[in-house]
Structure formats: C-alpha cells, structure tokens
Design a protein around this motif. Structure first.
Motif, PDB file in Angstrom:
ATOM      1  N   VAL B 396      -7.782 -25.527  15.438  1.00  0.00           N
ATOM      2  CA  VAL B 396      -7.448 -24.718  16.622  1.00  0.00           C
ATOM      3  C   VAL B 396      -6.514 -25.561  17.482  1.00  0.00           C
ATOM      4  N   ALA B 397      -5.357 -24.995  17.759  1.00  0.00           N
ATOM      5  CA  ALA B 397      -4.355 -25.715  18.541  1.00  0.00           C
ATOM      6  C   ALA B 397      -4.404 -25.283  19.998  1.00  0.00           C
ATOM      7  N   HIS B 398      -4.211 -26.244  20.897  1.00  0.00           N
ATOM      8  CA  HIS B 398      -4.107 -25.945  22.328  1.00  0.00           C
ATOM      9  C   HIS B 398      -2.924 -25.024  22.604  1.00  0.00           C
ATOM     10  N   GLN B 399      -2.885 -24.497  23.813  1.00  0.00           N
ATOM     11  CA  GLN B 399      -1.799 -23.591  24.213  1.00  0.00           C
ATOM     12  C   GLN B 399      -0.425 -24.207  23.956  1.00  0.00           C
ATOM     13  N   VAL B 400       0.429 -23.442  23.318  1.00  0.00           N
ATOM     14  CA  VAL B 400       1.767 -23.921  22.979  1.00  0.00           C
ATOM     15  C   VAL B 400       2.635 -22.702  22.680  1.00  0.00           C
ATOM     16  N   ASN B 401       3.920 -22.876  22.744  1.00  0.00           N
ATOM     17  CA  ASN B 401       4.846 -21.808  22.381  1.00  0.00           C
ATOM     18  C   ASN B 401       4.683 -21.416  20.924  1.00  0.00           C
ATOM     19  N   GLU B 402       4.728 -20.120  20.658  1.00  0.00           N
ATOM     20  CA  GLU B 402       4.666 -19.665  19.276  1.00  0.00           C
ATOM     21  C   GLU B 402       5.805 -20.267  18.446  1.00  0.00           C
ATOM     22  N   GLY B 403       6.962 -20.423  19.051  1.00  0.00           N
ATOM     23  CA  GLY B 403       8.106 -21.004  18.343  1.00  0.00           C
ATOM     24  C   GLY B 403       7.782 -22.375  17.766  1.00  0.00           C
ATOM     25  N   ASN B 404       7.081 -23.186  18.559  1.00  0.00           N
ATOM     26  CA  ASN B 404       6.708 -24.519  18.077  1.00  0.00           C
ATOM     27  C   ASN B 404       5.778 -24.432  16.875  1.00  0.00           C
ATOM     28  N   ILE B 405       4.805 -23.534  16.972  1.00  0.00           N
ATOM     29  CA  ILE B 405       3.859 -23.370  15.871  1.00  0.00           C
ATOM     30  C   ILE B 405       4.599 -22.938  14.602  1.00  0.00           C
ATOM     31  N   GLN B 406       5.508 -21.994  14.749  1.00  0.00           N
ATOM     32  CA  GLN B 406       6.201 -21.462  13.561  1.00  0.00           C
ATOM     33  C   GLN B 406       7.070 -22.546  12.915  1.00  0.00           C
ATOM     34  N   THR B 407       7.754 -23.331  13.744  1.00  0.00           N
ATOM     35  CA  THR B 407       8.557 -24.430  13.196  1.00  0.00           C
ATOM     36  C   THR B 407       7.660 -25.414  12.456  1.00  0.00           C
ATOM     37  N   ALA B 408       6.531 -25.752  13.105  1.00  0.00           N
ATOM     38  CA  ALA B 408       5.599 -26.688  12.468  1.00  0.00           C
ATOM     39  C   ALA B 408       5.093 -26.124  11.145  1.00  0.00           C
ATOM     40  N   LEU B 409       4.775 -24.830  11.126  1.00  0.00           N
ATOM     41  CA  LEU B 409       4.231 -24.241   9.900  1.00  0.00           C
ATOM     42  C   LEU B 409       5.256 -24.258   8.765  1.00  0.00           C
ATOM     43  N   ASN B 410       6.519 -24.045   9.112  1.00  0.00           N
ATOM     44  CA  ASN B 410       7.563 -24.129   8.089  1.00  0.00           C
ATOM     45  C   ASN B 410       7.589 -25.512   7.458  1.00  0.00           C
ATOM     46  N   GLU B 411       7.477 -26.531   8.311  1.00  0.00           N
ATOM     47  CA  GLU B 411       7.493 -27.901   7.780  1.00  0.00           C
ATOM     48  C   GLU B 411       6.228 -28.190   6.972  1.00  0.00           C
ATOM     49  N   ILE B 412       5.102 -27.730   7.495  1.00  0.00           N
ATOM     50  CA  ILE B 412       3.827 -27.956   6.791  1.00  0.00           C
ATOM     51  C   ILE B 412       3.846 -27.290   5.421  1.00  0.00           C
ATOM     52  N   ASP B 413       4.445 -26.108   5.375  1.00  0.00           N
ATOM     53  CA  ASP B 413       4.511 -25.351   4.128  1.00  0.00           C
ATOM     54  C   ASP B 413       5.294 -26.127   3.052  1.00  0.00           C
ATOM     55  N   ASN B 414       6.181 -26.995   3.504  1.00  0.00           N
ATOM     56  CA  ASN B 414       6.984 -27.776   2.554  1.00  0.00           C
ATOM     57  C   ASN B 414       6.279 -29.031   2.053  1.00  0.00           C
ATOM     58  N   LEU B 415       5.129 -29.347   2.661  1.00  0.00           N
ATOM     59  CA  LEU B 415       4.400 -30.535   2.196  1.00  0.00           C
ATOM     60  C   LEU B 415       3.833 -30.278   0.797  1.00  0.00           C
ATOM     61  N   ALA B 416       3.983 -31.240  -0.042  1.00  0.00           N
ATOM     62  CA  ALA B 416       3.456 -31.092  -1.404  1.00  0.00           C
ATOM     63  C   ALA B 416       1.937 -30.933  -1.409  1.00  0.00           C
ATOM     64  N   GLU B 417       1.276 -31.554  -0.389  1.00  0.00           N
ATOM     65  CA  GLU B 417      -0.187 -31.519  -0.364  1.00  0.00           C
ATOM     66  C   GLU B 417      -0.751 -30.189   0.117  1.00  0.00           C
ATOM     67  N   VAL B 418       0.118 -29.336   0.677  1.00  0.00           N
ATOM     68  CA  VAL B 418      -0.371 -28.071   1.230  1.00  0.00           C
ATOM     69  C   VAL B 418      -0.145 -26.959   0.215  1.00  0.00           C
ATOM     70  N   LYS B 419      -1.239 -26.376  -0.261  1.00  0.00           N
ATOM     71  CA  LYS B 419      -1.118 -25.320  -1.268  1.00  0.00           C
ATOM     72  C   LYS B 419      -0.785 -23.975  -0.639  1.00  0.00           C
ATOM     73  N   GLU B 420      -1.290 -23.768   0.590  1.00  0.00           N
ATOM     74  CA  GLU B 420      -1.152 -22.429   1.169  1.00  0.00           C
ATOM     75  C   GLU B 420      -1.419 -22.475   2.666  1.00  0.00           C
TER      76      GLU B 420
END
Lengths: 433, 433
Positions: B396-420
C-alpha cells in the motif's frame, strides 16, 4: 425601489453564532453566486462586546442592544443562536411579530413552544426554520418536509446526542466504565460539567419531539416521551451485547403503528449489521423508514460550530429564495392531527434481560415458566458460569408488549431463586434485515 | 377561475411508473393533506395498454398517444419514466416547450443532455426536477441544492450502483467469484442479461456526472469521467483487503481540489470503519464532505419501484408547491463555472498494488527502489509465501500522483524478477478518521 440585498441579524455570537458568521463572511461569494439577491450580515447581537472571539467581525455590526436587530426595519431574517428558553423565545416572538423571518438552532424552544411559534409565523406571513435544532449539520428536517412527502413515515430511530454516543462508543470499543467515559467526554468538551441534559436523555427527547411532529404530523408533549438515560448501562451488558451480535446505542425512537404514536428515548440494542450500529464517537445519525422509500439513513456531525452553521445558513438561503420569489410560507401547512400516544406498556419490542440467579436446579424452569405464562417467548439465552454472586442468566425475548414483560419481571423478582433483575434493555432494528 | 387541482401525466408505466402511480393513487389523502391544492393523476401514457400490471389503474386515464399527455392543456406536470434516451428526451423537450413542468428519473438523459434541458426549462419558466435519477429514494440532489448551499463541497463518494454493490458484497461476505456473484445478481433481477452498463461503471458515471454538476457547479462530460468497472476485481484482492482492514467498493468519486475537478468511477479500497464500508447488498449511499458541514452520508435504497417512486413524487410535490406559490424557478440558477477537469494521471490517491514476483534475493530492493525513485513511499507491505507462480507481494503506497505510480509500474513491469502486475486499486477515505 426593490431592495437589492437581504439583510440578516444574528442573536448570540457563541459557538454556533461564530460558525454562522464565519460562513456568511468568508464564503459570501460562493453563497451569493447561488442567489438572485445578495445576503448581507447587517447586525450581530451579543451581550458581551469585549470577549475574545475566534473570528474577526467588523466592529460596526456588533451591538448589545436587542432592539437594534429586532426592531431594525432593514433586517429581513433574524437568526436566533442564543440557546435556552430565555430570552431566546421572547426575542423570536418579537422578531416574528415584527414580520421578520426567523431561523433558529434552538431545540428546547422548538420542542416546548414550536407549535405556537409556527402558528405565529404563519399569522405574520413569515417563515420560521429550524433545521439546526436536530442533528447539527444533518439535513433531516428539510428531508422530512420536502423529500419524504410521498411517504407515510413508519419509524424514526435517531442517534441524536453526540455526548452519549461518544460515551457508549468508548465503553464499547475500549471497555471503559460509564464514569470514566463520561469524565473523558467532559475533558474533551463533549459533555457539560453538569451532564444531566445529555446523559439522562432530555436533549434527545427535545429532538425526538421535533422530528416526530414533522414525521407523523402529530405534536407530542415532551413530558409524554418515555425517557431512560445511559447512566445504568454497564460494561457487562455491553459485553453480553457483543456476544449476541448487538451494540448498545441511546436511540430516540418514534413509530406510528395503526394510527398510534410511540415516542421513547432509551438505551437500545441493535444488530451489528444495522446501519446505526456503525455510527460511532460523537457522530449523529437518523434512520427513517417510510412506506415507499423503505430504509433511509442520514449520518453526520450532530454538533459543532461549522456543521451547525451549515444547517443554519442553508435555512437562511432557503428563506431568502422564498423572499426573492415572494413565496414565504411555501411549505407551511396546518396538517397536524391529534394522534394517540402509546404508553410505554403498550409498546411492542424485543427485550434483553439480565438476571442474577442462585445456582439451583429448577430456576430456569421457574423463570421461563413465568415468561411463557405472560406470553413472552425466548429467542436466545446465555447462561454463564457461577460467580460469587450467583449465576448470570441472559435472555433475549421475541417481540412482545412491554406490559407483559413488566408483569413477568414483577413475578420473577418474587422468586426466591432470583437475586436480582440486573438489566432490561429494549432491542430494535432487526425487522430491516 | 383558479384551478383547484394540479394535474399530472405519467410517461411510461413500467417498474418506476407503477410505483409512482401506486403512491399517487393509494396515498393521495396523505399527500393532499400537505398541500393547498390537490394533485390529480390525469393521464398515463404507455405503449402497451394490454399488458398485465401490478397495480390497478382506471382505464380511462390510460393512453397510448403521447400527445394526450404532452399536448393536453389540462396537465401541469409531466413525469417522464420511460428511461433511455429515445423517445424520452424528445418527450421532455415537447413538454418543456409546452410550458409543462417535468419530473424525470432518467439518469442517462440528465447526464448527457441535462444542461440543455435545464436551460430550456428556465426559458419556458418551468421546473425540471430529477431527484430519482441518482440514488433512487435517497434525497441527495435536493440536499445538494437546498441543504448544503452554505458549503463548498470538497468531495463526493458514492455507492450509486446497486448491482455492483450486491456483487461485491457477495464476493466479500461469501467468498464468491465475480462470475458466480454476477450470475446470482442476474437470477435475482438485480443485474440485466447484458450487465455492461452496471458492471463496467457506465451507470455510476451518469450519476456522478449529475451529482458533480450540482456539487461543484461545473458540468462534466460523461466521456471525460475516468472509468473502471468491477470485472477485474478478484477474490485474492478482496482477501488481502480484509487483511489490511479495507473493503472494496465501486465508488463514484468527485473532488474539487484547488479549483480543479476530479471525476472517476473505479473499484476502491476504503477502511473498514468508513461509513461507506457498511453499505452492503443492493443499498446505495452517498458520502459528502463540505467545508462547513464536514462528513455527511446518505444511505438508502438506490432502486426499486416504490423507493424511486418516493423520490419522483417528492419532486412532484415540490413543483406543486412552487405552482401554488407562483414560485417556479425558485432554486434554478445560472451558477455554473468552467472548472478544469484533472486527468487520471493528476489525481492524488493512495494505492494498493499486488505483484507476482520471483522468489529471489534483491527483488524487494529493486521494486521499492523504483517506487522510491518515483516519489512513491510505502505505507504497508505483505509478502506471502511462495505459490507455484512465484511470490505475491502486496504493497500500500502513501498518497501520490497517479502519474508517478504509473511510471513506476512501467519500470517495475520491465524487471526480470516481476512476473506480473496483478492489481492496482486506489485507496480512499482515510483522511476522515
């Protein structure tokens, strides 16, 4: 020439008065946008012009002379926020007779003298609005008058006193005793030094009287409302309530059954999944059942400077819209009937009973025999293990006349095996689920 | 000679139409008591005069010719209960142009064309009321227009679709899957054979558009409302929500922050002790936060023949009171501003994230590093034991702009260790407690 502004006078710059003044002074742009004429706060009466205040008010609109508001030909709407009966009631009468519209937050005056004051307003062709007298910021009165007009209201159940709800919440969530929870409420300013009006249910009874008159179209003398406060609610009953999936709330209950009215204020057990059960701390809520709308609940802040101010200013705006459209008296009606009020013995309810009995064979048979003979059938029972003072026996009885329960309890009290009838708490709210 | 009755015409005798007719025919005594003129149900239009109905309606007031209502000089108020855009909208236009007042329960027409229709009503000096278009029997629209006028509304959060609330309640209380809960809702008649309008959030978006226009004084194109339905809500997320003391509800959310508007409909986690969390089954509720009144909630039946009928008839009575006092247009105002609508990327919220990762050292460091670099800080985390598909990681992430979350998720999605990236659910409602 037609007036271009609607001028307002406030009586009393205490907690609520300050909230109203703050809203009117600080958000006038926002409000005036919604109006075809501007509202102007023209005068504020307060008996003490020197005390420190939370808000800055232009010195020239302050006065300590009532006539500068009540006899000021410029003022259209008088906002009574003094509280208590004297001199608030006399000021309201003077304002109405001077053909000024009146907005009040005064539950005591409206409960005791509302009927006469509303007649006086009608005679003088002016409006008397009192949304803030019940439930603080919750718009329950306007809803009953305007939004539930298609309904025969069958039931109102309100948590309308924040102090007692705060105390019961502390007792329920933290296991506090009544005395400790009361002391905490006093420390926080939720309860007065003399907490009688709240704790013994008088405040809730005023509000129930106001709500019932509108909901059922029948006036109820506050002295006829059955009243029980929360000072006898024990931690034991709260704990057993939890076991039975109930919570204890101080409810103001009004019902119309077969043309007869019930009006009562008492600690009440309601099921955990009832919407009122989740109303905690100093929040208020009013649950309404109408023949068409079904179950409805309003939840919000029942007190405080700004929430109460919100309700007061909404009334002011409503009256101003009437003034602009020359439509004062728009929703007034002489639609009151004389409906019979039930005595508490005629009320039908479910009941929670806690007895302290001697651990001896046959005691349960004796108790349940008396209940059965009086038409009381048992829905559930908990028998606890022995304590130094006998065995606690907890019963929930199906719906039955209070008279039957009381007769049964008298007989039970005479049983040698029964040491004490510890509690009788009415149970409401299940028919909704 | 002044007319002694106010005559009503109903368009459409379906579910809601039958409720309205029943209330008007069966409780006319109760209603007329509140009025200085009588209401009379004069005509009912229905395209099929032969079908079986739940209520008995005098045959002589039934018609299948729209002009017998719309061009009937006797009729003062037209009640549109056909639903859908065509022909309802055209009938409303014809009625308004014929200077008849209109009451409607039509959310789609009001959301898409309400602005033009309200202008047309104002031009013709008649009222157009639409309480029943949002929240069924809950009087939220009149409250916003009349009871919260002193407030700058900061936030509206509504459970305004009974079907999706029923489905989510079943999923939460009984562990049902989405598909099974939907099938059950369809069996019970809560969901249509084609459930898209409910399940994908369109119905809620119509209602949010109507509420936001009144609450924020700024019209919102329904196509600009951010929309996410409930079909992707999984039992896993509901279970983790419970662990975190949240429940998942489909909320219609409108906020005004610094003069900009947010309008979005999506599954939302709210704390267990938030008043909306206890709104279950097909019940609706609207939670409002105003600068003066604070937190307020309205709870009730959001659909159904009689509850919706209750709201429709209240509007009829309100308009009749205006007619009696020659005060139509009493609360209409041209108070709309053009406020900027935020894109979803500008929205600030808390977020629940569920990832499926490979059980390898450093994966948590990599994920939290990316979040931190994007300004996302973590409030709480649950790491579950290994499944055949890796390890679930819940954040659960503290209050933040949705834009920041989406950018972070794009990067996380590219991690080899993250399946989904399994879920992203917005979290609301904590600031109230």
């Amino acid at each position: 020439m037609e007036k271009r502004t609607i001028k307002l006078g406030i009586l009393g710059l205490g907690t609520v008065g300050s909230g109203v003044a703050k809203i009117l002074l600080e958000t006038s742009k926002n409000i005036n946008q919604k109006m075809k004429k501007k509202l102007e706060l023209a005068k504020i009466l307060d008996k003490d012009l020197t005390r420190e205040r939370e808000i800055e008010v232009p010195a020239e609109i302050m006065t300590d002379k009532p006539e500068e508001v009540l006899e000021n030909p410029e003022i259209d709407i008088v906002i009574e926020l003094i509280g208590g009966v004297n001199p608030a009631k006399d000021f309201m009468i003077r304002a109405l007779k001077a053909k000024k519209h009146v907005v009040t937050a005064n539950k005591e005056v409206m409960a005791k003298y509302g009927s006469d004051l509303l007649d006086l307003a009608e005679e003088n062709g002016v409006d008397l609005y009192f949304e803030a007298s019940v439930g603080g910021g919750i718009p329950i009165i306007r809803s009953l008058k305007e939004s539930l007009t298609a309904n025969k209201v069958e039931e109102i159940m309100g948590i309308v006193n924040g102090t007692t709800n705060y105390i019961l919440t502390k007792m329920t969530q933290e296991g506090a005793d009544f005395a400790d929870a009361l002391a905490e409420a006093q420390d926080l300013g939720y309860a007065e030094a003399d907490p009688t009006a709240d704790v013994d249910g008088y405040d809730a009874a005023y509000k129930l009287s106001i709500l019932s008159a509108i909901a059922f179209g029948s006036r109820i003398d506050i002295n006829d409302i059955y009243l029980e406060g929360i000072s006898k609610v024990t931690q034991k009953d709260i704990t057993y309530a939890k076991e039975l999936n109930y919570v204890i709330k101080l409810l103001a209950i009004g019902k119309e059954v077969d043309g007869k009215i019930e009006a009562r204020v008492h600690p009440t057990m309601i099921p955990n999944n009832h919407p009122l059960a989740a109303v905690n701390d100093s929040f208020n809520a009013v649950f309404v059942k109408g023949h068409a709308v079904g179950e409805l609940m309003y939840y919000g802040r029942g007190a405080g400077s700004m929430p109460t101010g919100s309700a007061v200013v909404a009334d002011v705006i409503d009256i101003a819209r009437n003034i602009i459209n020359d439509a004062n008296g728009r929703i007034a009606c002489s639609c009151y009937e004389e409906k019979e009020l039930k005595s508490i013995n005629e009320v039908v309810s479910k009941y929670y009973l806690r007895l302290q009995v001697i651990d001896r064979p046959g005691v349960l048979a004796a108790v349940s025999g008396i209940l059965g003979n009086n038409g009381v059938s048992i829905e559930s029972m908990i028998q606890k293990s022995k304590t130094e003072n006998g065995v606690p026996l907890i019963l929930v009885a199906h719906q039955v006349n209070e008279g039957n329960i009381q007769t049964a309890l008298n007989e039970i009290d005479n049983l040698a095996e029964v040491k004490e009838i510890s509690s009788l708490i009415r149970v409401e709210g299940e028919e909704c689920y």
